[in-house]
Design a protein around this motif. Structure first.
Motif, short mmCIF file in Angstrom:
data_model
loop_
_atom_site.label_atom_id
_atom_site.label_comp_id
_atom_site.label_asym_id
_atom_site.label_seq_id
_atom_site.Cartn_x
_atom_site.Cartn_y
_atom_site.Cartn_z
N MET A 1 -84.04 -114.72 35.16
CA MET A 1 -84.23 -114.22 36.45
C MET A 1 -85.59 -113.61 36.64
N ILE A 4 -87.60 -110.87 39.78
CA ILE A 4 -86.90 -111.01 41.03
C ILE A 4 -86.34 -109.51 41.19
N GLN A 6 -84.94 -106.47 44.31
CA GLN A 6 -84.42 -105.99 45.57
C GLN A 6 -84.93 -104.77 45.95
N ASP A 45 -84.36 -117.56 45.95
CA ASP A 45 -84.42 -116.39 45.15
C ASP A 45 -83.30 -115.39 45.12
N TYR A 49 -81.40 -114.54 42.04
CA TYR A 49 -80.98 -113.07 41.68
C TYR A 49 -79.29 -112.81 41.41
N MET A 56 -79.00 -107.52 37.65
CA MET A 56 -79.74 -107.16 38.96
C MET A 56 -80.79 -106.19 39.00
N PRO A 101 -83.72 -110.20 47.94
CA PRO A 101 -84.47 -110.61 46.71
C PRO A 101 -85.78 -111.48 46.63
#
Length: 118
Positions: A1, A4, A6, A45, A49, A56, A101
């Protein structure tokens, strides 16, 4: 990942000036996050994510007030940064922004002046 992340940006005056309970503020963040994830469910993305749910990376930042969050939303729009400005109804109060994300380097520069929410 990779990297990435958020970002969620919340108005700090909801608690300090408008005296909203913490649960109500958290609910606003949940609404905005669910909305932006739904709107971007086919984005590469977002898909990447969500492939690793246990890892996450979210960053929750605070912004001063309604004028500031509206200005940030406009700045993100101008730079093609996909986000959801959550507006609580029926009061019509902009409360928070959830950014879809993105790789950190694509978004961080637009949020540099903001601090982690306390």
């Amino acid at each position: 990942m990779s990297n990435i992340v958020q970002y969620i940006i919340v108005r700090s005056d909801l608690k300090s000036v408008l005296n909203w309970p913490l649960g109500a503020i958290i609910a606003q963040c949940c609404h905005a996050t669910a909305a932006i994830m739904h709107l971007n469910q086919e984005d590469s993305d977002t898909i990447a994510y969500l492939k690793d749910l246990d890892n996450m990376h979210k960053v929750v930042l605070e912004i001063k007030d309604e004028d500031s969050i509206k200005a940030l939303s406009e700045k993100l729009k101008e730079n093609d940064i996909n986000h959801k400005l959550w507006i609580e109804q029926p009061e019509n109060i902009p409360t928070c922004i959830a950014v879809k994300p993105y790789p950190k380097e694509n978004v961080h520069k637009y949020l540099k002046g903001l601090k982690l929410m306390k």
